[in-house]
Design an enzyme around this catalytic site. Structure first.
Site, PDB file in Angstrom:
ATOM      1  N   LYS A  78       0.845  -1.197   0.000  1.00  0.00           N
ATOM      2  CA  LYS A  78       0.000   0.000   0.000  1.00  0.00           C
ATOM      3  C   LYS A  78       0.879   1.246   0.000  1.00  0.00           C
ATOM      4  O   LYS A  78       1.875   1.309   0.730  1.00  0.00           O
ATOM      5  CB  LYS A  78      -0.901  -0.015   1.243  1.00  0.00           C
ATOM      6  CG  LYS A  78      -1.900   1.146   1.312  1.00  0.00           C
ATOM      7  CD  LYS A  78      -2.818   1.002   2.530  1.00  0.00           C
ATOM      8  CE  LYS A  78      -3.843   2.139   2.610  1.00  0.00           C
ATOM      9  NZ  LYS A  78      -4.780   1.973   3.750  1.00  0.00           N
ATOM     10  N   SER A 158      -9.792   2.368   2.907  1.00  0.00           N
ATOM     11  CA  SER A 158      -8.886   3.033   1.998  1.00  0.00           C
ATOM     12  C   SER A 158      -7.950   2.096   1.245  1.00  0.00           C
ATOM     13  O   SER A 158      -7.364   2.492   0.245  1.00  0.00           O
ATOM     14  CB  SER A 158      -8.031   4.026   2.795  1.00  0.00           C
ATOM     15  OG  SER A 158      -7.176   3.347   3.708  1.00  0.00           O
ATOM     16  N   SER A 182     -10.271   0.101   7.210  1.00  0.00           N
ATOM     17  CA  SER A 182      -9.696   0.232   5.868  1.00  0.00           C
ATOM     18  C   SER A 182      -9.014  -1.011   5.333  1.00  0.00           C
ATOM     19  O   SER A 182      -8.583  -1.022   4.171  1.00  0.00           O
ATOM     20  CB  SER A 182      -8.704   1.401   5.838  1.00  0.00           C
ATOM     21  OG  SER A 182      -9.387   2.627   5.911  1.00  0.00           O
TER      22      SER A 182
END
Length: 494
Positions: A78, A158, A182
């Site tokens: 990420k 997210s 998330s």
């Protein structure tokens, strides 16, 4: 079977048997990224040459008998984890050209164990969002489709880029971060597994901060066992993070397949929210039945302060984000817009560098921290947070874990809910309480809705009982037999 269809565990076993090399499986994933990323937009940065170099090193290490836990396994990172020499953007214009001179602790540990980094995955800007629509680098598309409908769906947020990449077979697994859901919500939307470990289990050093008392790194993968394998590498004490907890890291994968007989599973009454779709309720009941059949005792419990979870989260998280993001002023980091004086430089740089959702949360946070309102909002929210934790502590005196839905709906279309931030925030209603309490939570794909989209079940556990969640999650996964594949995936569609 294509190499991109392997689970992380199967890929590591194949590498150990020399069925294929790390270079071969890495190249297969890079080819899949080249074919599908222009549509899915799951990656912001692809590091193909570095990945192949790491793969060659992993193959050489295996040849010497010096392979680490993840040697040669291609995974995605990420774009919130700082990676030395590789652009780290947090999906924000203000960090668009930031190249860290250091490596985060989590990615350092993954490299130590031989993982191959394919690139940096997309996310909501500074991890603020539930749809992956707020990225400065464009929205991420969910590889799943409704029956007979090609509408682009959100992957959740997210960590939507990580979830989309893993579901579409662009990576064996990925790292995510979870501040209010998330990891778990995008895992549910994309039909994969994801776990938010206990706060303090994984180091936050080198992870771009959103809300420091809530942020926690964790793994996302196609199976519960794969998450267990990845978490063993990611977790561990780090003296550079004052909130890191000094506890031994167990071999989590050994918990998969463990007997559940005698375990007590709580069903919290307050999670039966008004207006929840009947198929979510039915899936929850099915999960309850599966655990009962596996030998668990089902117990009804109450978490009376859960109803305040979302409201307090949207005080605490914006307050901490307004403080953390104050460092992005156009002087020390990222984008700079010149002004006639220093104050104007700050204003113009932040106005140009931040997106609308980030600005909204900074303004909310600045307001609740301002003189005269700190006690009324932030301090009171922290007191309620203590009551939420007390509810969980009392519940775990009666049960070993809790079972709930992960999200109140399946994936929705890009653009839906964007005009109503409060409706968007409700996506986190089932995941936020665990974040406020700092306890671990895992999402497991458990079935499909009437449109053919994946639904997830969430298990919440005692602090540092990730092993218990892996045992329960593994049993749910086997009972569900979730084998349906997304419409867009490597080798199928572009």
């Amino acid at each position: 079977m294509m190499l991109t269809d392997l689970t992380l565990g199967a890929a590591l076993a194949g590498l150990e048997r020399r069925d294929f090399s790390s270079v071969e499986i890495t190249q297969a994933h890079l080819d899949a990224i080249e074919a599908l990323n222009p549509r899915l937009n799951a990656f912001i940065t692809v590091t193909g040459e570095q990945a192949l170099e790491s793969a060659r090193a992993a193959d050489a290490a295996r040849g010497r008998g010096a392979a680490g836990l993840l040697a040669g396994a291609p995974i995605a990172i990420k774009d919130l984890f700082c990676t030395e020499g590789v652009r780290t953007t947090a999906a924000s214009r203000i960090l668009g050209d930031f190249v860290p001179p250091y490596e985060s602790t989590v990615t350092s540990q993954l490299k130590r164990d031989g993982a191959v980094f394919l690139g940096k995955t997309n996310l909501d800007e500074f991890a603020m969002g539930s749809s992956n629509m707020t990225s400065a680098f464009g929205a991420v598309e969910n590889p799943w489709k409704r029956h007979g409908d090609d509408t682009a769906l959100v992957p959740g947020g997210s960590s939507g880029g990580s979830a989309s990449a893993v579901a579409a077979r662009l990576a064996l697994a990925a790292t995510g971060t979870d501040t209010g859901g998330s990891i778990r919500q995008p895992a549910a939307f994309c039909g994969i597994a994801g776990i938010k470990p206990t706060y303090g289990r994984c180091s936050r050093w080198g992870v771009v901060a959103f809300a420091s008392s809530l942020d926690q790194a964790g793994p996302m993968a196609r199976t519960v066992e794969d998450c267990a394998i990845l978490l063993r590498s990611m977790a561990g004490f780090d003296p550079k993070d004052s909130t890191s907890v000094d506890r031994a890291v167990p071999d989590y994968a050994k918990a998969c397949g463990r007997s559940l007989k005698g375990m007590r599973i709580g069903i919290p009454a307050e999670y039966h929210s008004a207006g929840m779709p009947a198929e979510i309720e039915a899936m929850w009941q099915q999960g309850t039945d599966w655990l009962r059949d596996a030998g668990c005792e089902i117990v009804n419990v109450s978490l009376p302060h859960t109803k305040y979870g979302l409201a307090t989260y949207y005080i605490v998280a914006p307050a901490e984000c307004s403080s953390n993001l104050a460092r992005y002023d156009g002087v020390r980091f990222g984008e700079r817009v010149e002004g006639s004086n220093l104050g104007e430089l700050y204003e113009l740089s932040r106005a140009a560098g931040f997106g609308a959702e980030v600005k909204r949360r900074i303004m909310i946070g600045t307001y609740v921290l301002s003189s005269g309102y700190y006690d009324a909002y932030y301090l009171r929210a922290q007191k309620v947070r203590s009551l939420i934790l007390r509810d969980f502590t009392e519940a775990f005196g009666k049960v070993d874990a809790l079972l709930t839905p992960t999200a109140p709906s399946a994936a929705f279309a890009q653009g839906e809910k964007m005009d109503d931030p409060v409706t968007m925030y409700l996506n986190d209603i089932f995941t936020v309480p665990a974040s406020m309490a700092g306890i671990p939570g895992i999402s497991v794909p458990a079935g499909l809705d009437s449109n053919g989209l994946p639904l997830g079940l969430q298990l919440l556990g005692r602090p540092f009982d990730e092993e218990g969640l892996f045992a329960l999650g593994w049993a749910l996964e086997k009972a569900a037999g979730f084998t349906t594949l997304p419409a867009i995936r490597a080798g199928v569609a572009s």
